[in-house]
Write an enzyme that holds these catalytic residues in place. Structure first.
Site, PDB file in Angstrom:
ATOM      1  N   ASP A  13      -8.843 -26.134   8.967  1.00  0.00           N
ATOM      2  CA  ASP A  13      -7.791 -26.125   7.943  1.00  0.00           C
ATOM      3  C   ASP A  13      -7.061 -27.455   7.836  1.00  0.00           C
ATOM      4  O   ASP A  13      -5.866 -27.506   7.536  1.00  0.00           O
ATOM      5  CB  ASP A  13      -6.787 -24.984   8.211  1.00  0.00           C
ATOM      6  CG  ASP A  13      -7.481 -23.647   8.316  1.00  0.00           C
ATOM      7  OD1 ASP A  13      -8.433 -23.428   7.561  1.00  0.00           O
ATOM      8  OD2 ASP A  13      -7.076 -22.825   9.163  1.00  0.00           O
ATOM      9  N   LYS A  16     -10.254 -30.179   4.525  1.00  0.00           N
ATOM     10  CA  LYS A  16     -11.622 -30.665   4.246  1.00  0.00           C
ATOM     11  C   LYS A  16     -12.009 -30.398   2.797  1.00  0.00           C
ATOM     12  O   LYS A  16     -12.661 -31.211   2.157  1.00  0.00           O
ATOM     13  CB  LYS A  16     -12.632 -29.970   5.172  1.00  0.00           C
ATOM     14  CG  LYS A  16     -12.405 -30.248   6.643  1.00  0.00           C
ATOM     15  CD  LYS A  16     -13.355 -29.456   7.524  1.00  0.00           C
ATOM     16  CE  LYS A  16     -13.080 -27.973   7.521  1.00  0.00           C
ATOM     17  NZ  LYS A  16     -11.839 -27.560   8.171  1.00  0.00           N
ATOM     18  N   ALA A  39     -14.983 -19.768   6.767  1.00  0.00           N
ATOM     19  CA  ALA A  39     -14.242 -20.921   6.250  1.00  0.00           C
ATOM     20  C   ALA A  39     -13.362 -20.504   5.081  1.00  0.00           C
ATOM     21  O   ALA A  39     -13.650 -19.533   4.382  1.00  0.00           O
ATOM     22  CB  ALA A  39     -15.212 -21.998   5.790  1.00  0.00           C
ATOM     23  N   GLY A  40     -12.298 -21.250   4.891  1.00  0.00           N
ATOM     24  CA  GLY A  40     -11.457 -21.049   3.716  1.00  0.00           C
ATOM     25  C   GLY A  40     -10.934 -22.397   3.288  1.00  0.00           C
ATOM     26  O   GLY A  40     -10.229 -23.056   4.049  1.00  0.00           O
ATOM     27  N   HIS A  41     -11.337 -22.839   2.114  1.00  0.00           N
ATOM     28  CA  HIS A  41     -10.895 -24.145   1.624  1.00  0.00           C
ATOM     29  C   HIS A  41     -10.115 -23.936   0.335  1.00  0.00           C
ATOM     30  O   HIS A  41     -10.636 -23.384  -0.624  1.00  0.00           O
ATOM     31  CB  HIS A  41     -12.091 -25.056   1.328  1.00  0.00           C
ATOM     32  CG  HIS A  41     -13.069 -25.146   2.455  1.00  0.00           C
ATOM     33  ND1 HIS A  41     -12.716 -25.569   3.711  1.00  0.00           N
ATOM     34  CD2 HIS A  41     -14.391 -24.868   2.516  1.00  0.00           C
ATOM     35  CE1 HIS A  41     -13.773 -25.563   4.499  1.00  0.00           C
ATOM     36  NE2 HIS A  41     -14.802 -25.126   3.792  1.00  0.00           N
ATOM     37  N   GLN A 223     -15.078 -25.221   9.580  1.00  0.00           N
ATOM     38  CA  GLN A 223     -14.457 -25.239  10.897  1.00  0.00           C
ATOM     39  C   GLN A 223     -14.185 -26.674  11.353  1.00  0.00           C
ATOM     40  O   GLN A 223     -13.947 -27.513  10.511  1.00  0.00           O
ATOM     41  CB  GLN A 223     -15.303 -24.461  11.922  1.00  0.00           C
ATOM     42  CG  GLN A 223     -15.379 -22.966  11.639  1.00  0.00           C
ATOM     43  CD  GLN A 223     -16.269 -22.637  10.470  1.00  0.00           C
ATOM     44  OE1 GLN A 223     -17.418 -23.055  10.406  1.00  0.00           O
ATOM     45  NE2 GLN A 223     -15.758 -21.897   9.518  1.00  0.00           N
ATOM     46  N   THR A 299      -8.528 -17.442   4.554  1.00  0.00           N
ATOM     47  CA  THR A 299      -9.535 -16.385   4.666  1.00  0.00           C
ATOM     48  C   THR A 299      -8.915 -15.062   5.091  1.00  0.00           C
ATOM     49  O   THR A 299      -9.176 -14.027   4.497  1.00  0.00           O
ATOM     50  CB  THR A 299     -10.636 -16.818   5.670  1.00  0.00           C
ATOM     51  OG1 THR A 299     -11.236 -18.002   5.165  1.00  0.00           O
ATOM     52  CG2 THR A 299     -11.705 -15.755   5.828  1.00  0.00           C
ATOM     53  N   THR A 300      -8.074 -15.086   6.130  1.00  0.00           N
ATOM     54  CA  THR A 300      -7.554 -13.821   6.656  1.00  0.00           C
ATOM     55  C   THR A 300      -6.064 -13.636   6.382  1.00  0.00           C
ATOM     56  O   THR A 300      -5.523 -12.578   6.673  1.00  0.00           O
ATOM     57  CB  THR A 300      -7.771 -13.752   8.188  1.00  0.00           C
ATOM     58  OG1 THR A 300      -7.140 -14.892   8.780  1.00  0.00           O
ATOM     59  CG2 THR A 300      -9.252 -13.762   8.534  1.00  0.00           C
ATOM     60  N   VAL A 413      -0.577 -36.665   0.525  1.00  0.00           N
ATOM     61  CA  VAL A 413       0.879 -36.564   0.336  1.00  0.00           C
ATOM     62  C   VAL A 413       1.246 -35.339  -0.520  1.00  0.00           C
ATOM     63  O   VAL A 413       2.354 -35.238  -1.018  1.00  0.00           O
ATOM     64  CB  VAL A 413       1.454 -37.873  -0.272  1.00  0.00           C
ATOM     65  CG1 VAL A 413       1.352 -39.013   0.732  1.00  0.00           C
ATOM     66  CG2 VAL A 413       0.754 -38.247  -1.582  1.00  0.00           C
TER      67      VAL A 413
END
Ligand code: GDP
Ligand code: IMO
Ligand code: MG
Length: 427
Positions: A13, A16, A39-41, A223, A299-300, A413
């Protein structure tokens, strides 16, 4: 022409997704090489916000071919849900390529992930419950189901039967669950065949040809370094290779082709799930970082554990990944603090450690040695050059750069694509 790797330098997190999206318009291919929908982006483009899990963040860049590499584990229901949701928002997903050798997450592995965590009780890992660990375990045990298997019903059935022979014993006799029916699993997987077939290709060959033709390939990690199964805080890790080495095995691109490794590092540290975290804050300062940085899992939805920047970890990530450039993200979140502590080393039972301690037990007992840097109060979200930053923010970046072992080439920023200070070109 270059193959460039993006990796997380901490526990995930770091931003990425934003970094990948930022470069998306300048690359021809974006390859996800490890992990799955754990993953969560979050990517913010103007007034639009996208949450991606399984699809590479490059899917949001119209000119770019998104690739799901062989190192990924795919939940096919999530794949099509994500595609449908993006298509409904007008995003073209038709270029997506999926490796024939990627493994699929069968429903029994989702169940086993959850039931194992419950069984572990206080020793749990805090997984995302998406079936990631059991699916990689099947891959290593040579019991996995690959994308290509779904196109051959006979083989698929044999493989599912083979996997369930042992798993049903475990589910019923150890975990007291009902046995899984082979037909149910096979039928679910077969239901995706028609939609899946046109996307599947020999992705290592595709990427080889692209590089030979002078195209640019960006390899995007899910990750992060400290969650890597070899180099992370084992056993509190994910089950894949999230470091730069994994970019090669997970995509089929050889190490000699990689020109650059970009490490994404947050200006402070967060972690989701269980496991050691030396700079974790259990006080108001931690709550302040969580609230200001909106540190809740993509994600969660779990609140992320928050702490100060840890230079020991950043140096470790630089070394393990061969980081050539860091992107320092979320510097804006530190605005308004009077002093900003940075962990420069650990104290373990009276002994100073400038590098990651050798043993898990020592890392658990590592006490951060802090250096306090002066803070800044001016809003930095409009800064686009290093000189636009307040002097103390510049000094923070320079200090962190010195401690971390690679140059800082961009600074986040704010969440938007444009909220970025570019110091050195990343491509
Ligand atoms: P990833 O898993 O590494 O892609 O990171 P996540 O998307 O899970 O978490 C990063 C979060 O920070 C996302 O909500 C981003 O929109 C946000 N973000 C990324 N860079 C910055 C930044 O420089 N400043 C701020 N305020 N937010 C950022
Ligand atoms: P991105 O790509 C943060 C963590 C889980 C758990 C451990 C194992 O968004 O940075 P798993 O379900 O993978 O078996 O869980 O790893 N974890 C992440 N933490 N960001 C992630 O991905 C993560 N993916 C897994 O919380 O501690
Ligand atoms: Mg994330």
């Amino acid at each position: 022409m270059p193959a460039v790797v993006i990796v997380g330098a901490q526990w995930g997190d770091e931003g990425k997704g934003k970094a990948t999206d930022l470069l998306g318009s300048r690359v021809d291919y974006v390859v996800k090489f490890n992990g799955g929908n754990n993953a969560g982006h979050t990517v913010v483009i103007g007034d639009q916000k996208y949450a991606l899990h399984l699809l590479p963040s490059g899917i949001l860049s119209p000119g770019c071919v998104p690739v799901i590499g062989n190192g990924v584990v795919i939940d096919l229901s999530v794949l099509f849900e994500e595609i449908d949701a993006l298509q409904a928002r007008g995003i073209d997903t038709s270029k997506l390529q999926v490796s024939a050798n990627a493994h699929v997450i069968a429903d029994y592995n989702r169940s086993l992930d959850k039931v194992t965590e419950r069984f572990l009780g206080s020793r749990k890992i805090g997984t995302t419950g998406r079936g990631i660990g059991p699916t990689y375990a099947d891959k290593m045990n040579r019991l996995g189901i690959r994308v290509q298997d779904v196109f051959d019903e006979k083989i698929l059935r044999q493989k599912v039967e083979g996997a369930l022979e042992l798993k049903n014993q475990i589910l019923t006799k150890v975990y007291n669950r009902r046995a899984v029916d082979v037909d149910e699993i096979v039928d679910e997987l077969l239901s995706y065949v028609d939609r899946l077939r046109p996307m599947v290709s020999d992705t290592p060959l595709l990427l080889h040809d692209a590089l030979v033709a002078g195209k640019t390939v960006l390899l995007e990690a899910g990750q992060a370094t400290l969650l890597d199964v070899d180099h992370g805080t084992y056993p509190f890790v994910t089950s894949s290779s999230a470091t730069a080495g994994g970019a090669c095995t997970g995509s089929g691109i050889p190490p000699t082709r990689i020109d650059r490794v970009i490490g994404i590092v947050k200006a402070y540290t967060t972690r989701v799930g269980e496991g050691p975290f030396p700079t974790e804050l259990h006080d108001d300062a931690g709550e302040h970082l969580r609230k200001t940085g909106l540190e809740y899992g993509t994600t969660t939805g779990r609140p992320r554990r928050c702490g100060w920047f840890d230079a020991v970890i950043a140096r470790y990530a630089a070394r393990i990944n061969g980081v050539t450039d860091f992107v320092l993200t979320k510097l804006d979140v530190l605005t308004g603090l009077e002093k900003v502590p940075v962990c420069v080393a650990y104290d373990v039972a009276g002994v100073r450690h400038d590098e990651m301690p050798l043993s898990q037990s020592d890392f658990h007992h590592a006490v951060p040695i802090y250096e306090e840097l002066p803070g800044w109060t001016d809003d930095i979200s409009a800064a686009r050059t290093f000189e636009d930053l307040p002097k103390n923010a510049q000094a923070y970046v320079t200090a962190v750069e010195k401690m971390s072992g690679a140059r800082i080439s961009a600074i986040g920023v704010g969440p938007d694509r444009d909220h970025t200070v570019v110091v050195h070109d990343l491509l």
